[in-house]
Design an enzyme around this catalytic site. Structure first.
Site, mmCIF file in Angstrom:
data_model
loop_
_atom_site.group_PDB
_atom_site.id
_atom_site.type_symbol
_atom_site.label_atom_id
_atom_site.label_comp_id
_atom_site.label_asym_id
_atom_site.label_seq_id
_atom_site.Cartn_x
_atom_site.Cartn_y
_atom_site.Cartn_z
ATOM 1 N N HIS A 1 0.802 -1.225 0.000
ATOM 2 C CA HIS A 1 0.000 0.000 0.000
ATOM 3 C C HIS A 1 0.832 1.270 0.000
ATOM 4 O O HIS A 1 0.313 2.352 0.245
ATOM 5 C CB HIS A 1 -0.978 0.018 1.187
ATOM 6 N N ARG B 1 -2.741 17.762 1.331
ATOM 7 C CA ARG B 1 -1.359 18.258 1.434
ATOM 8 C C ARG B 1 -0.681 18.128 0.080
ATOM 9 O O ARG B 1 -1.230 17.561 -0.855
ATOM 10 C CB ARG B 1 -0.610 17.415 2.454
#
Lengths: 505, 167, 505, 167
Positions: free
Chosen positions: C233, C290
């Protein structure tokens, strides 16, 4: 497929990179001092071609052709410099059954002649600097020319070059005297007393057009480059696009360049150089029948790979882009990093590169012919690398150049980074308010030292404090003697003292 | 320790006290608390403790107290001498005798700009040497009279070879 | 103007570069082990914030705010990781009178919640993976869901994450048993027995959309990135554009992302992540509030500077580009270079970088957090640098990546360059035939070692000959002991032996 | 000189004769004329004289005859041993006694996968150590029986600390 690179330094590295991406094997050649140069380290195979002097190695056609045969190369790329514009060599390469990565030798020969290329450009309809096409045979021809075109004029020795044998006449009374002196100088310096006359282009900008043509007659221009920042007629900084060329002028320049390409049956890459005067008029100067040092700025702005295109064209492939696909994006600036000391009258600075910290991050490209620990030999052009920055617009590119220069750290040799750091702080440079005489004037004025001193004014005191701390820390230890690299250091030290007496004993 | 640090036209007395990587430096009557740490003998970080101001420096240590230091974008050739060495250096310069111009690098002499008996000024070119595809003017570092010239245009010379003597 | 960077490594360097080009002063912070890290060397000022462990330095809000105050910083950029998605920190930064370079804390909090962001995406009309919006309360809810959506389904622990607490059910008979086990696992591992159900998206691709929005409600999408090459992941390779997204799908993805931006009153940069299934359907996954690690590939393709844009937006400036100006050019690929050994199960490899020869030339960008001689500490994410290549098309970008990898030389630490060198030779990678499970499957199959062995098959014998020559040359001399860097070497050697018993005694 | 070079699964006898930068190498019954020159102790150029084939190599010399060599894009861990050392190494491996698993790097133990008395296979994970934000499985390099375990999950360990003993 295998390609022999008859060159060294950053351009050999550039060509190896292109070949590697195309799946073409690479054959490097090297003189004795270049055994561990990056182009040798990177190539698939490599062959020695003799001692350091270029005449006995990189310019030795017999040796190059022998390596081509021994290595089984199918193509030969000459890079720039050395034999790149030597039509005889191109013919020998082709006669040996190799593919010459460059234009046809006939076109090289034609465009390599000052008089012939000028005549061809004129016949192709490109503007040339008003002047007589043949040498002056008597003073009345010169007077007639001045009647028609006015003053000032430039008298040029037929055999002159590199800025020598030229004389500017601004006053009609001095015409006859100047003509006589020009003839006698030409005779004295070059053994040829013939003299041309041209209108003087005052404060010109050097603008050049990148052209690309295939064997089927397709040709495009890939924008222009501005190369007016020159030192002694050598380009130092280049930009793409030119800050003073808009779409309309770009089209006119491009079409003038293509007319010359077509008239000369040219194919491969080429560069058509123009002077642009302060009124926006441009004039054909000469054509470079090879890959240009400053090709990367065009690549960055147009998103093309000129070296790969050049190799494909040599292999007989058609042009891979059409004129309307060539859309510029943003602005690129190239600085040529030489192993020379700008603060000591550009004294050459060969030696071992003990520290090589490269700039990186967005919009920064480095085409380099050295790595850390590389030795910069005395025997060749001292260009180490080309720093290329790209940004969405010229103002941002300037700031990015400034930033990249602040990151670039080189020790062991002096470099022209010092020059660029001063230049990038100059208003005239930032505003693109310059012409081909700009840098030479700046250098003779002594302003470079002043500019250098104005940057970061607190730096000197910090350097003194740092040196005192370093000396304290190393007191009682042997001197690191980091300057000393065997034989390289004594001459550096001596040379520095002798040239300008600036380096401490 | 006490040092005389010289660079360009200026000369400064500098007093340094060291505690590990921290240094107290007094220069021109001002005290600075500094931290200086080196990455690898060529690159270091200089930090002013009072303000946090950080400077990346690179340095080379030459012979005879010479240091080449880059701070930010500027490069400085400095002499760091003990007070005794500094006095000696001044008098050595004052008493300098005949000067000899040697080839700093191997190359080819393409021009000799003076002849025996000429009076020369500091900075006046004496010989033009071609190397690295460039012409380099070798200048006198002092005033004097040309005593002898050992080369003519066209000569190939080695690094260190004597070219011109001044008296 | 002064900006404090509450981060380290390559992203701190990236932000310093942006600031330097904008004329903004930079304040770096560093833990004890980072005193000589490049971000400290490059910043205008720097301040220590404590010992190596992140909790006592880069995650310590009090210390960061104290440095902000001491240094006189006006802005704070969190980078990515550490406190970048911590809305509490953003609020404290703003309360301290600084400008937070990021989205409003409220939007961070909203989009940071899995359940809330999913509800918001649904209400904004973005497709979400079919599933129940609330935890399952009894088995019949689950059965009803399966009746409607079919199998397979994914049971997810409410509190799970990072691939843990997930269970796939493909067989109706196993539904009740799997549900019970999922509940008890959730309780055991995360102390929360609640479980969701979602339709399983089989072999999905990870596609994310870069969004940029200002305070005035203007928002654009800057194309998408494909990030399907993941290990456990974690993204490893990213590309822009996605090889499977055409203009029509790009527009639909972009508009879905913008709907979410507008519904959440978001401004600043952000990334909306989607899964794309094998039928071309996409589903909202989550939003990252972000700057993203992989932002450079978008910069290369769209010719924009996202970090400078982010800082301008934080200062209240309006968006500097409109949607129609954002035209992609070419293809970019990023490889994340970690200090890990892919041939030893990605064992971490801290140490001193003794050799760092970077690739260069056309289309190669390196965003690096290390230089030669840098020490890679044990305490943080082991990413050293990001290698980004750009080329006019994907096939050329692949070849350029291959070429750049061949130039990149690192000694002192092991890196994931080994992985990329094997990957770039794989047909499936070159053809973009992959999904988010591709790399993990490749790594468990042992094919990586095989691929590594297939590259340059003559290399092993050449290495043996070279080693024998080197041993001969050094016989009688002391061993160079180049592995040894004080304490760093013993564990390296021991660790290598213990992990896999492969390194010679 | 005569060497036994080992890497991966294979072992080769290699005979080397040196003349300056040139080497004659015999490996697997074939002779090669090589040139090997080093730029800086880490980067070198290997060149086959017969074909001109050039390879950039980088290398590190470890202890006990270990060399890490990169050729092109591949990295090899090799042992270069004298014939005597090679014989010794084989018998040392054969006689290897109890094995001790030590922490290769500082970190935090997040899992212990075995208990005393368990029989383990080579490659079987014994301990999971978290470092650099990653979980790392430390595996046994031989078959054996777990004699003692010196850590529990949650412990912070230093590099080199003893974790597990096999008998």
């Amino acid at each position: 497929m295998k390609l022999l690179i008859a060159n060294r330094g950053e351009i050999a590295v550039r060509i190896i990179r292109a070949c590697r991406e195309m799946g073409i094997g690479t054959v490097a050649v090297y003189s004795e001092v270049d055994r561990l140069a990056p182009h040798v380290l990177m190539a698939d195979s490599s062959f020695p071609i003799g001692p350091a002097p270029a005449a006995q190695s990189y310019l030795d056609m017999d040796k190059l052709l022998a390596v081509a045969s021994e290595s089984g190369a199918n193509l030969l790329h000459p890079g720039y410099g050395f034999l790149a514009e030597n039509a005889d060599f191109a013919e020998r390469v082709e006669a040996a059954g190799l593919t010459w990565v460059g234009p046809p030798p006939g076109a090289m020969r034609l465009m390599g002649s000052k008089t012939e290329s000028r005549k061809l450009a004129k016949s192709a309809g490109a503007p040339i600097i008003p002047g007589l096409m043949e040498p002056i045979t008597n003073i009345s021809e010169l007077e007639t020319f001045v009647d028609e075109h006015g003053l000032p004029v430039l008298l040029k020795a037929v055999a002159g070059g590199g800025g020598k044998g030229m004389r500017v006449v601004a006053d009609r009374d001095e015409l006859a005297g100047s003509y006589e002196r020009a003839c006698s100088e030409g005779q004295a310096y070059f053994g040829d007393g013939r003299v041309y006359v041209e209108r003087l282009v005052d404060s010109p900008r050097h603008i050049e057009v990148q052209v690309v043509a295939d064997r089927e007659g397709n040709a495009v221009y890939v924008g222009e480059r501005e190369c007016s920042i020159q030192r002694r007629h050598q380009k130092v900084v280049e930009e793409c696009p030119s800050p003073v060329v808009g779409p309309e002028l770009r089209k006119r320049l491009g079409e003038a360049a293509l007319a010359i390409v077509k008239a000369s049956s040219y194919h491969s890459l080429g560069t058509v150089e123009f002077l642009l005067d302060t009124n926006g008029e441009f004039f054909f100067l000469e054509m470079n029948t090879r890959l240009q040092v400053e090709h990367p700025i065009t690549e960055e702005v147009f998103g093309v790979d000129l070296v790969q295109e050049q190799i494909k064209l040599a292999l007989g492939e058609p042009l891979s882009f059409r004129q309307e696909e060539l859309v510029p994006r943003g602005h690129a600036i190239e600085c040529r990093i030489y192993a020379e000391d700008p603060l000591r009258n550009f004294a050459p600075s060969p030696g071992r590169i003990s520290l090589w910290v490269r700039p990186g991050g967005p919009g920064v490209r480095l085409d380099s012919g050295v790595i850390a620990e590389s030795v910069v030999p005395l025997d060749y052009d001292p260009m180490l690398a080309k720093l290329i920055v790209w940004a969405p617009d010229r103002a941002t590119a300037m700031k990015r150049l400034h930033r990249a220069l602040s990151e670039f750290q080189v020790r062991g040799v002096s470099t022209t980074l010092t020059l660029f750091r001063a230049l990038v702080g100059m208003e005239a440079f930032r505003k693109a308010d310059f012409h081909t005489g700009f840098l030479d004037k700046l250098l003779t004025s002594g302003d470079l030292e002043k500019l250098h001193g104005q940057q970061d004014p607190e730096a000197e005191k910090a350097a003194m404090m740092a040196a005192a701390c370093l000396a304290t820390a190393s007191a009682g230890r042997l001197p690191d003697d980091l300057f000393a690299h065997g034989d390289d250091s004594s001459w550096w030290y001596e040379g520095t003292r002798l040239l300008h007496g600036r380096f401490p004993r | 320790m006490r040092w005389v640090v010289r660079g360009g036209q200026s000369s400064h007395e500098v007093e340094v006290e060291r505690q590990g990587d921290e240094f107290t430096v007094e220069i021109d009557g001002q005290r600075h608390e500094l931290e200086l740490v080196s990455l690898d003998g060529a690159v270091a970080s200089l930090r002013f403790l009072a303000t946090g101001r950080s400077l990346q420096i690179t340095y080379h240590h030459g012979s005879n107290g010479s240091w080449r230091v880059t701070v930010g974008q500027r490069e400085f050739d400095l002499e760091v001498l003990t007070p005794a060495e500094a006095v000696e250096a001044v008098s050595a310069a004052r008493d300098s005798g005949p000067s000899r111009l040697m080839a700093p690098i191997p190359g080819k002499v393409v021009g000799v700009k003076v002849k025996p008996g000429d009076e020369v000024e500091p900075g006046q070119p004496l010989v033009v040497l071609e190397a690295m595809k460039m012409e380099n003017e070798l200048a006198s570092d002092q005033a004097g009279k040309v005593a002898a010239i050992h080369v003519v245009a066209g000569d190939t010379v080695e690094g260190g070879e004597l070219l011109v003597e001044l008296e």
